[in-house]
Design an enzyme around this catalytic site. Structure first.
Site, PDB file in Angstrom:
ATOM      1  N   TYR A 152      13.564  -7.561  48.933  1.00 28.15           N
ATOM      2  CA  TYR A 152      12.775  -6.351  49.160  1.00 28.15           C
ATOM      3  C   TYR A 152      11.485  -6.377  48.367  1.00 28.15           C
ATOM      4  CZ  TYR A 152      14.097  -4.318  44.580  1.00 28.15           C
ATOM      5  OH  TYR A 152      14.245  -4.077  43.239  1.00 28.15           O
TER       6      TYR A 152
ATOM      7  N   LEU B  28      11.990 -10.855  36.787  1.00 33.52           N
ATOM      8  CA  LEU B  28      11.161 -10.756  37.986  1.00 33.52           C
ATOM      9  C   LEU B  28       9.703 -10.845  37.542  1.00 33.52           C
ATOM     10  CD1 LEU B  28      11.303 -10.112  41.079  1.00 33.52           C
ATOM     11  CD2 LEU B  28      10.558  -7.825  40.417  1.00 33.52           C
TER      12      LEU B  28
ATOM     13  N   ARG C 145       4.866 -12.522  47.072  1.00 35.52           N
ATOM     14  CA  ARG C 145       6.159 -12.502  46.362  1.00 35.52           C
ATOM     15  C   ARG C 145       7.304 -12.346  47.359  1.00 35.52           C
ATOM     16  NH1 ARG C 145       7.162  -8.244  41.599  1.00 35.52           N
ATOM     17  NH2 ARG C 145       7.221  -6.832  43.375  1.00 35.52           N
TER      18      ARG C 145
ATOM     19  N   LYS D  22      13.460 -11.155  44.217  1.00 31.56           N
ATOM     20  CA  LYS D  22      13.587  -9.688  44.337  1.00 31.56           C
ATOM     21  C   LYS D  22      14.657  -9.397  45.387  1.00 31.56           C
ATOM     22  CE  LYS D  22      10.580  -5.603  44.080  1.00 31.56           C
ATOM     23  NZ  LYS D  22      11.145  -4.969  42.901  1.00 31.56           N
TER      24      LYS D  22
ATOM     25  N   GLU E 165      13.818  -8.318  30.393  1.00 36.17           N
ATOM     26  CA  GLU E 165      13.021  -7.261  31.028  1.00 36.17           C
ATOM     27  C   GLU E 165      13.827  -5.972  31.047  1.00 36.17           C
ATOM     28  OE1 GLU E 165      12.273  -8.081  35.195  1.00 36.17           O
ATOM     29  OE2 GLU E 165      14.243  -8.989  35.448  1.00 36.17           O
TER      30      GLU E 165
END
Ligand code: PLP
Length: 288
Positions: free
Chosen positions: A33, A205, A52, A149, A181
């Site tokens: 996504y 990511l 991406r 992702k 993260e």
């Protein structure tokens, strides 16, 4: 929430957008996504988001169902269809399609499912930007492909809920003593007037916002270093920031109940926040 969504080639009202229960997104979380902010009708860093998406699709071996030109055209139409929303947050997802339940890939003839919708973009309020927010830390319990992702977000869901349960804004993750993260953000640290960012790896990511922050640091002469950040560096940081397409930049002023720096958004945060807003406005507010 915008009423018009996109599903497999058609624009239609949300209430009419349905998919079969055998969709592999529903069965296995087998899909990827993107989330793209739209300011004043202008999609921010659209090409980078499409790139991406292509990288995520390639990494999980889902055929890219649209060309770059077609992705752009579809998303621009979605923005136009939902122009009643001032600023938008586009959500799009591609799954491996609908097939009898078997973990192995379906035949190549099975078409990916493509869905996109627009929601109101809720960036943090001025009050929150000025006050900063609290965060907790947790072990990074996710897999080894966090650079993809992927829609399979169960670990992130659990980590994010930990933050909600403790009434803080984000869960910041540590893997073997190193900062990775947040549950839905990238994390920056300031120490001795230098901005530190963990390097891109399969453990985080690569945020589109992360790249913008590093570009702004480079173009404005802000000392910065892309290098692994240890738990000790995180805990002794003068400033901690979280970044994402919808949160933009927020200062973390308390980590696990301990004050970060002076317990308020620091000077480098203030500077970067202003640079980010200028950058955004320069590109986004020039047309109407
Ligand atoms: C786990 C994770 N890291 C980082 C980010 C930030 O990425 P971006 O700046 O592209 O929104 C996100 C965004 O949702 C995320 O889910």
């Amino acid at each position: 929430m915008g009423d018009t969504v996109y599903l497999n080639g058609a624009f239609l009202p949300l209430a009419q957008a349905t998919i079969p229960v055998l969709d592999r997104g529903f069965m296995f979380g087998d899909g990827v996504y993107e989330v793209i902010p739209v300011y004043n009708g202008q999609a921010f860093r659209l090409d980078e988001h499409i790139q991406r998406l292509q990288a995520s699709l390639a990494a999980v071996r889902i055929r890219n169902p649209l060309t770059t030109v077609a992705w752009r055209a579809m998303l621009l139409q979605l923005i136009a269809e939902n122009k009643a929303l001032q600023d938008q947050s586009l959500y799009l997802q591609v799954t491996r399609g609908v097939a009898p339940r078997d973990q192995a890939f379906p035949p190549a003839s099975v078409a990916p499912t493509v869905f996109a919708m627009s929601m109101t973009l809720q960036t943090p309020s001025t009050a929150l930007v000025q006050s900063g927010v609290a965060a907790i830390t947790a072990l990074d319990i996710r897999w080894d492909r966090c650079n993809i992702k992927a829609i399979s977000l169960l670990a992130n869901v659990l980590l994010r809920q930990q933050a909600v349960d403790e009434a803080v804004a984000e869960t910041i993750m540590l893997r073997e003593g190193w900062l990775t993260e947040g549950s839905s953000t990238n994390v920056f640290v300031v120490a001795q007037d230098k901005l530190l960012a963990p390097p891109k790896s399969q453990h985080m990511l690569t945020g589109v916002t992360y790249d913008v922050i590093l570009e702004l640091a480079a173009s404005h002469g802000i000392a910065h270093l892309v290098a692994p950040v240890s738990e000790a560096q995180l805990r002794s940081a003068d400033e901690i920031w979280i970044t994402s397409s919808t949160k933009e930049i927020l200062a973390i002023i308390s980590l696990d109940g301990q004050s970060v720096g002076q317990g308020q958004p620091g000077p480098l945060f203030q500077r970067m926040y202003a640079l980010y807003q200028d950058f955004k406005n320069q590109y986004m507010r020039h047309t109407r």
